[in-house]
Scaffold this active site. Structure first.
Site, mmCIF file in Angstrom:
data_model
loop_
_atom_site.group_PDB
_atom_site.id
_atom_site.type_symbol
_atom_site.label_atom_id
_atom_site.label_comp_id
_atom_site.label_asym_id
_atom_site.label_seq_id
_atom_site.Cartn_x
_atom_site.Cartn_y
_atom_site.Cartn_z
ATOM 1 N N LEU A 98 0.835 -1.203 0.000
ATOM 2 C CA LEU A 98 0.000 0.000 0.000
ATOM 3 C C LEU A 98 0.871 1.255 0.000
ATOM 4 C CD1 LEU A 98 -2.565 -1.333 2.627
ATOM 5 C CD2 LEU A 98 -3.024 -0.952 0.183
ATOM 6 N N ASN A 112 -0.964 -5.844 10.187
ATOM 7 C CA ASN A 112 -0.552 -6.908 9.263
ATOM 8 C C ASN A 112 -0.055 -8.095 10.061
ATOM 9 O OD1 ASN A 112 0.153 -8.154 6.759
ATOM 10 N ND2 ASN A 112 2.293 -7.580 7.097
ATOM 11 N N HIS A 114 2.635 -11.273 9.723
ATOM 12 C CA HIS A 114 3.782 -11.660 8.907
ATOM 13 C C HIS A 114 4.361 -12.970 9.449
ATOM 14 C CE1 HIS A 114 7.122 -11.046 6.189
ATOM 15 N NE2 HIS A 114 7.928 -11.387 7.167
ATOM 16 N N ASP A 150 6.889 -4.362 6.298
ATOM 17 C CA ASP A 150 7.056 -5.217 7.495
ATOM 18 C C ASP A 150 7.903 -4.556 8.585
ATOM 19 O OD1 ASP A 150 5.597 -7.210 6.147
ATOM 20 O OD2 ASP A 150 7.391 -8.017 5.220
HETATM 21 C C1 GRF Z 1 0.101 -16.022 6.001
HETATM 22 O O1 GRF Z 1 1.211 -16.830 6.278
HETATM 23 C C2 GRF Z 1 0.414 -14.577 6.315
HETATM 24 O O2 GRF Z 1 1.235 -14.408 7.414
HETATM 25 C C3 GRF Z 1 1.125 -14.143 5.066
HETATM 26 O O3 GRF Z 1 0.437 -14.781 4.014
HETATM 27 C C4 GRF Z 1 -0.192 -15.966 4.503
HETATM 28 C C5 GRF Z 1 -1.652 -15.845 4.212
HETATM 29 O O4 GRF Z 1 -2.361 -17.017 4.497
HETATM 30 N N1 GRF Z 1 1.210 -12.713 4.993
HETATM 31 P P1 GRF Z 1 -3.940 -17.015 4.460
HETATM 32 O O5 GRF Z 1 -4.380 -16.427 3.124
HETATM 33 O O6 GRF Z 1 -4.444 -16.211 5.626
HETATM 34 O O7 GRF Z 1 -4.332 -18.468 4.571
#
Ligand code: GRF
Length: 193
Positions: A98, A112, A114, A150
């Site tokens: 974004l 977010n 991560h 991040d």
């Molecule tokens: C997760 O591991 C999240 O941390 C990362 O992308 C993945 C998304 O998984 N950013 P989901 O679509 O929620 O199953």
């Protein structure tokens, strides 16, 4: 915390690009009495996101925006979010970065998740990189979003042990299970501050 809960739940939008398992766990959490949030909108950049099915299952409005024209997409999203009085954004596997302008419009209101122990392994392929580095632990982090990828303030983290026969795939699975617990915990934490 910049947001206040009052008696009504905080209207929240979840942004996804893929499977949406974190979206599902957030929706389930939002239905609990103790949840300070309600999920009112699902946003995706990808019409083929598997997670969009949760829109129908849980009767939550969804909107898809084409990020080929990012500036336009973002201004349409901002319009939609303001119209629906969305006051919290949860990025959950949203694969687009974004802009500063977008983030400034919702300053301190974008979270977010991560799949690493930030500040380690920002960006992609976190599990492979954790294994290659011979780390003993990886994990996941929920953080506020700022204009650097991040890098926003960390809210909460969960460690996951890396076993010697773990692959990126097995580690990803273990971390994802923890993500589903951690994101709701992070939300409870920020609203109890
Ligand atoms: C997760 O591991 C999240 O941390 C990362 O992308 C993945 C998304 O998984 N950013 P989901 O679509 O929620 O199953």
């Amino acid at each position: 915390m910049v947001l206040s809960t009052g008696t009504k739940k905080i209207k929240t939008a979840v942004f996804i690009s893929g499977t949406g398992s974190n979206l599902k766990s957030l929706i389930k959490f939002s239905k609990l009495k103790k949840s300070p949030i309600s999920i009112d909108l699902i946003i995706s950049n990808n019409p083929r996101s598997k997670g969009l099915k949760f829109s129908k299952i849980f009767k939550i409005k969804k909107k898809i925006f084409d990020f080929e024209k990012k500036k336009l997409a973002e201004s349409k999203i901002i319009f939609e979010l303001k119209k629906k009085k969305i006051n919290l954004i949860c990025l959950a596997g949203f694969m687009k970065v974004l802009s500063k302008n977008f983030i400034n419009n919702f300053d301190g209101k974008i979270l977010n998740i991560h799949p690493s122990l930030l500040p380690k392994f920002k960006g992609l392929n976190t599990h492979k990189r954790a294994i290659m580095s011979k780390d003993r632990y990886s994990g996941c982090t929920v953080h506020f979003v700022n204009s650097k990828i991040d890098s926003g303030r960390i809210i909460i983290q969960k460690k996951v042990k890396i076993l010697k026969d773990d692959t990126a795939k097995t580690l990803a699975k273990k971390v994802l299970t923890q993500e589903h617990i951690l994101y709701p915990k992070a939300i409870l934490k920020i609203f109890s501050l």
